[in-house]
Design a protein around this motif. Structure first.
Motif, PDB file in Angstrom:
ATOM      1  N   LEU A  85      38.998  26.759  44.590  1.00 15.25           N
ATOM      2  CA  LEU A  85      37.878  27.696  44.441  1.00 15.25           C
ATOM      3  C   LEU A  85      38.353  28.836  43.557  1.00 15.25           C
ATOM      4  O   LEU A  85      39.317  29.533  43.894  1.00 15.25           O
ATOM      5  CB  LEU A  85      37.423  28.235  45.807  1.00 15.25           C
ATOM      6  CG  LEU A  85      36.977  27.198  46.853  1.00 15.25           C
ATOM      7  CD1 LEU A  85      36.376  27.899  48.058  1.00 15.25           C
ATOM      8  CD2 LEU A  85      35.961  26.223  46.275  1.00 15.25           C
ATOM      9  N   CYS A  86      37.675  29.014  42.430  1.00 13.07           N
ATOM     10  CA  CYS A  86      38.114  29.968  41.410  1.00 13.07           C
ATOM     11  C   CYS A  86      37.055  31.050  41.227  1.00 13.07           C
ATOM     12  O   CYS A  86      35.854  30.757  41.179  1.00 13.07           O
ATOM     13  CB  CYS A  86      38.353  29.210  40.106  1.00 13.07           C
ATOM     14  SG  CYS A  86      38.957  30.226  38.766  1.00 13.07           S
ATOM     15  N   ASP A  87      37.486  32.293  41.126  1.00  5.77           N
ATOM     16  CA  ASP A  87      36.577  33.411  40.883  1.00  5.77           C
ATOM     17  C   ASP A  87      36.084  33.349  39.434  1.00  5.77           C
ATOM     18  O   ASP A  87      36.871  33.129  38.511  1.00  5.77           O
ATOM     19  CB  ASP A  87      37.329  34.726  41.133  1.00  5.77           C
ATOM     20  CG  ASP A  87      36.427  35.945  40.992  1.00  5.77           C
ATOM     21  OD1 ASP A  87      35.212  35.764  40.810  1.00  5.77           O
ATOM     22  OD2 ASP A  87      36.940  37.067  41.058  1.00  5.77           O
ATOM     23  N   VAL A  88      34.784  33.551  39.235  1.00  9.40           N
ATOM     24  CA  VAL A  88      34.230  33.478  37.886  1.00  9.40           C
ATOM     25  C   VAL A  88      34.766  34.593  36.991  1.00  9.40           C
ATOM     26  O   VAL A  88      34.818  34.459  35.767  1.00  9.40           O
ATOM     27  CB  VAL A  88      32.677  33.525  37.941  1.00  9.40           C
ATOM     28  CG1 VAL A  88      32.190  34.897  38.389  1.00  9.40           C
ATOM     29  CG2 VAL A  88      32.071  33.188  36.591  1.00  9.40           C
ATOM     30  N   GLU A  89      35.221  35.693  37.605  1.00  2.00           N
ATOM     31  CA  GLU A  89      35.690  36.829  36.820  1.00  2.00           C
ATOM     32  C   GLU A  89      37.074  36.611  36.224  1.00  2.00           C
ATOM     33  O   GLU A  89      37.426  37.215  35.225  1.00  2.00           O
ATOM     34  CB  GLU A  89      35.752  38.099  37.704  1.00  2.00           C
ATOM     35  CG  GLU A  89      34.441  38.463  38.381  1.00  2.00           C
ATOM     36  CD  GLU A  89      33.424  39.003  37.408  1.00  2.00           C
ATOM     37  OE1 GLU A  89      33.827  39.347  36.280  1.00  2.00           O
ATOM     38  OE2 GLU A  89      32.234  39.069  37.762  1.00  2.00           O
ATOM     39  N   LYS A  90      37.883  35.765  36.856  1.00  2.00           N
ATOM     40  CA  LYS A  90      39.274  35.633  36.445  1.00  2.00           C
ATOM     41  C   LYS A  90      39.756  34.212  36.712  1.00  2.00           C
ATOM     42  O   LYS A  90      39.483  33.664  37.782  1.00  2.00           O
ATOM     43  CB  LYS A  90      40.126  36.650  37.235  1.00  2.00           C
ATOM     44  CG  LYS A  90      41.490  36.918  36.641  1.00  2.00           C
ATOM     45  CD  LYS A  90      42.201  38.002  37.451  1.00  2.00           C
ATOM     46  CE  LYS A  90      43.579  38.291  36.881  1.00  2.00           C
ATOM     47  NZ  LYS A  90      44.330  39.240  37.702  1.00  2.00           N
ATOM     48  N   PRO A  91      40.479  33.610  35.772  1.00  2.00           N
ATOM     49  CA  PRO A  91      40.887  32.204  35.949  1.00  2.00           C
ATOM     50  C   PRO A  91      42.070  32.033  36.892  1.00  2.00           C
ATOM     51  O   PRO A  91      43.146  31.613  36.495  1.00  2.00           O
ATOM     52  CB  PRO A  91      41.250  31.779  34.522  1.00  2.00           C
ATOM     53  CG  PRO A  91      41.738  33.018  33.870  1.00  2.00           C
ATOM     54  CD  PRO A  91      40.925  34.135  34.460  1.00  2.00           C
ATOM     55  N   GLU A  92      41.871  32.378  38.159  1.00  2.00           N
ATOM     56  CA  GLU A  92      42.922  32.203  39.159  1.00  2.00           C
ATOM     57  C   GLU A  92      42.311  31.673  40.444  1.00  2.00           C
ATOM     58  O   GLU A  92      41.167  31.956  40.769  1.00  2.00           O
ATOM     59  CB  GLU A  92      43.649  33.524  39.445  1.00  2.00           C
ATOM     60  CG  GLU A  92      44.475  34.064  38.285  1.00  2.00           C
ATOM     61  CD  GLU A  92      45.691  33.207  37.962  1.00  2.00           C
ATOM     62  OE1 GLU A  92      46.006  32.312  38.768  1.00  2.00           O
ATOM     63  OE2 GLU A  92      46.304  33.431  36.912  1.00  2.00           O
TER      64      GLU A  92
END
Length: 780
Positions: A85-92
């Motif tokens: 599950l990845c945050d749309v704001e940051k590729p982590e």
């Protein structure tokens, strides 16, 4: 003016294997063959970020899905069998979990059913926010958290909770593997009884049924058979308020476990800093030392006899120095304080919040009328509460050990400072020169203590567990058999490390929350099974993620649609299978075949009126429209492919709504196609010729009114706005967009959904130059 407006075009360096539009923003996620996940903006297909493959997550992306609010992107990796599950704001990665099968498809849906009970639950403020203190943000100065959290804020972990309204991530894999995860976090159903590898999934928004498309292959030589299953999930819909409350608690618990895990990782990193600083000073000394005594013995000898070996003197006076000792002491003291703060403010706060949510879950489990059918087990949750209590006890013990270690540490550095002053024959202040027997004990303890054992991630017992001799409480418990066995007392593991107790706590919590998934999964049963068709051998080279069939759930009329194509006389017709989500109803169940007649002008379609078009790809644009990619059935050099919108109103009549599908269950659907009603469609508008592009696949988003067309070589993409205003309005919009781009507005990913309709890229006249500029570095 052609229908649909092109707003972006790009040649990509890697073949794209999957694409998915964000449901709320003008963003599209792509996965390529190299295992990279990319996020692009509608505006001129500008790249926002990319997440390269790595050993920890995996290198072979096989599925993508957006959370309905567009804030979280999920992707599945087949080589590691993990979901990220990845945050749309940051590729982590914000959260990840393992599954038992290679994932081949995923679908993330939101429940739209309304009831007075649900509405009051959605609108009520979460009591935990009122009763529990807000969890402190995790520190950003550690590599563990710096990778995840941005500099402005570090509470992104709480984004995993999302909206209160229930949403569910449905995973499908090989060998009939299907699991449902509430809020994308915690498993609430393990579905069994479906054969084959999953090719498509769709859970209805009323939770009454789950549609599944599978590929069943008896042997490697034979062609695979595509089969449609409709599963009855009425237990979820019948207990929707209870499922929502239970799932919300599961998600809180899962988020808190992730928070505790990160807090502990930061503590370990702080301790490693201490060890590294000590090691960097002592490594050279150990390497050059000629004696057989250990470093610990050397310091002990200096403490007892006041005399240091020549090697130790050289280390202290030449390498460490008095000034260096002061710096080292301050640095180590700072690391100790960081560990102490993490235990008090993060570990204890997270554990207490976990205890609160588990206790509430236990209360729900005791309401058997509501929750027993869902598999909530009060005794299992009680065990989980006990395990959390043991973890809190261990964290408190660690605090005491840190206090003791800090005393010993300060005493050691004070003693060593005085010893070094004496070696250099400097003046020693009288107050520093005084050293009691207690101080000598502290120094000796520092040289022999094993504080680092508490943070080691091993199952071995501690070498030097805390001394409980003379402790009045321990003596009292030892003498009182009945109190010792009381369920009100949390078990205490003095010989075990904090990591061991944490891992034990996680296992017990997972075990107690596994039962509902098993019970709900067993309640799911097969309502319909239809064998659709056999795949052709030519399909083998096609990326599986792009292959039809395509599933769609009409939330308004509660109908599942299945789109698939069957090749007949060199023409691929679209077949639309329709099933009501209520498996007990036969109304609205039916099937139609659609073929496309001549609709292009003479300059492109010659003068033949009898020419037909084959469907290459089809996706539902919204509940009333299907977007298709077509090619002429007799493809010749120079013949262009077509992007078109197919309104369902043009093929369905009132009679069709009540027509029930009657088929011979012993035969495949393609063997009965002669009995299936076929409609020939002649599109008058809402189509566009895709010039200079061998288009093959399309991904659409009816909410944002956009589509992305991908070529057959999987590298060439074009992006279109599907609902174009009249010419005057378009020109005005283009001027606004050009102004916005000049001001740099589109680079902000956090634009509100209301404003995003206006941010769609540069004007049509500007696009070719910009496209060439962006693509120049990608061309061979």
């Amino acid at each position: 003016m052609p229908a649909f407006r092109q707003v972006g075009e790009k040649q990509l360096p890697q073949e794209i294997v999957f694409m998915a539009w964000s449901p709320k923003r003008d963003l599209i996620a792509l996965a390529n063959r190299a295992g990279e996940v990319l996020l692009h903006r509608l505006a001129n297909f500008q790249r926002v970020w990319s997440l390269p493959p790595n050993e920890n997550t995996g290198k072979e992306v096989t599925a993508l899905a957006w959370r309905p609010d567009g804030k979280i992107l999920a992707f599945g990796l087949t080589d590691t069998k993990r979901i990220i599950l990845c945050d749309v704001e940051k590729p982590e990665s914000l959260h990840s979990f393992s599954v038992d099968s290679s994932i081949t498809y995923m679908h993330w849906m939101e429940v739209t059913e309304e009831s007075t009970v649900l509405t009051s639950f959605y609108n009520a403020e979460d009591e935990s926010n009122l009763l529990l203190p807000k969890l402190p943000a995790l520190p950003k100065n550690y590599s563990t958290t710096a990778k995840i959290f941005s500099e402005e804020k570090s509470d992104e972990i709480m984004k995993l909770l999302g909206d209160v309204r229930l949403n569910a991530l449905v995973l499908g894999g090989s060998s009939g593997f299907i699991e449902i995860y509430a809020y994308g976090m915690f498993k609430i159903a393990t579905v069994t009884g479906v054969a084959g590898s999953c090719r498509g999934l769709c859970l209805s928004s009323d939770l009454k049924s789950l549609s599944v498309i599978t590929e069943i292959q008896d042997s490697s030589d034979s062609a695979a058979e595509i089969t449609y299953f409709q599963l009855d999930t009425s237990l979820l819909s019948s207990y929707l308020p209870e499922v929502t409350r239970m799932a919300r608690k599961f998600t809180h618990i899962s988020t808190l476990l992730q928070y505790i895990k990160l807090s502990l990782a930061c503590m370990c990193e702080a301790w490693e800093e201490i060890l590294m600083q000590m090691d960097s000073r002592l490594t050279k000394f150990v390497q050059e030392k000629n004696t057989t005594t250990s470093v610990q013995d050397e310091f002990m000898q200096l403490l007892l006899w006041g005399k240091a070996s020549l090697e130790l003197q050289a280390l202290l006076m030449n390498q460490l120095t008095v000034k260096g000792l002061k710096k080292l002491g301050q640095s180590i003291e700072s690391s100790y304080s960081s560990i102490q703060k993490l235990v008090i403010s993060h570990l204890q706060s997270g554990s207490e919040a976990l205890l609160y949510h588990l206790s509430e879950l236990k209360g729900m489990a005791l309401w058997k009328q509501k929750y027993e059918s869902l598999g909530l087990d009060a005794s299992g949750i009680e065990e989980a509460i006990t395990a959390v209590g043991s973890f809190i006890l261990k964290a408190n013990e660690l605090l005491q050990v840190i206090d003791s270690s800090m005393k010993n540490f300060k005493a050691f550095f004070r003693w060593l400072y005085v010893a070094m002053l004496r070696m250099s024959e400097d003046h020693v202040l009288p107050e520093l020169n005084k050293m009691t027997q207690k101080d000598i004990t502290f120094v000796a303890d520092f040289l022999t203590e094993h504080f680092n054992e508490y943070l080691k991630d091993e199952d071995d017992d501690l070498v030097s567990p805390p001394n409980t001799e003379g402790n009045q409480w321990f003596n009292f418990l030892k003498d009182s058999t009945h109190i010792k066995e009381s369920p009100l007392l949390f078990p205490y593991y003095p010989e075990k490390s904090l990591h061991f107790v944490k891992r034990q706590m996680e296992e017990v919590i997972d075990q107690c929350l596994q039962k509902p998934a098993d019970i709900i999964g067993k309640s799911v049963h097969q309502a319909v099974c239809v064998s659709l068709y056999k795949t052709s051998q030519s399909e083998d080279s096609t990326p599986q993620l792009f292959k039809l069939p395509f599933l769609w759930n009409d939330k308004t009329s509660n109908i599942h649609y299945v789109l698939f194509t069957i090749l007949e006389n060199s023409v691929s017709k679209i077949y639309i299978l329709r099933r009501h989500t209520d498996t007990s109803r036969s109304v609205s169940n039916g099937i139609l075949a659609v073929e496309f007649g001549s609709f292009l002008n003479n300059s492109i379609n010659d003068s033949s009126d009898s020419r037909c078009y084959s469907c290459l790809d089809a996706h539902f644009y919204d509940d009333e429209t299907v977007t298709v990619v077509l090619k002429e059935s007799v493809e010749q050099e120079g013949k262009e492919r077509v992007l078109a919108q197919l309104p369902l109103s043009s093929i369905y009549t009132d009679e069709d709504q009540d027509r029930e599908l009657i088929w011979d269950s012993t035969k495949r659907l393609d063997e009965q196609r002669g009995e299936i009603l076929t409609r020939t469609v002649f599109l008058e508008n809402q189509w566009r010729v895709l010039e200079n592009m061998k288009a093959q696949y399309v991904s659409v988003n009816g909410i944002r009114k956009v589509s992305c067309v991908l070529s057959s070589n999987l590298r060439h993409v074009r992006v279109f706005e599907m609902d174009v205003e009249d010419d005057g309005e378009v020109e005005e919009e283009e001027e606004e967009e050009a102004t916005q781009i000049a001001a740099g507005e589109p680079s902000e990913i956090n634009q509100s959904a209301d404003n995003q309709d206006n941010v769609c890229g540069a004007s049509a006249e500007e696009l070719p130059d910009e496209t060439e500029e962006h693509e120049s570095s990608l061309d061979p």
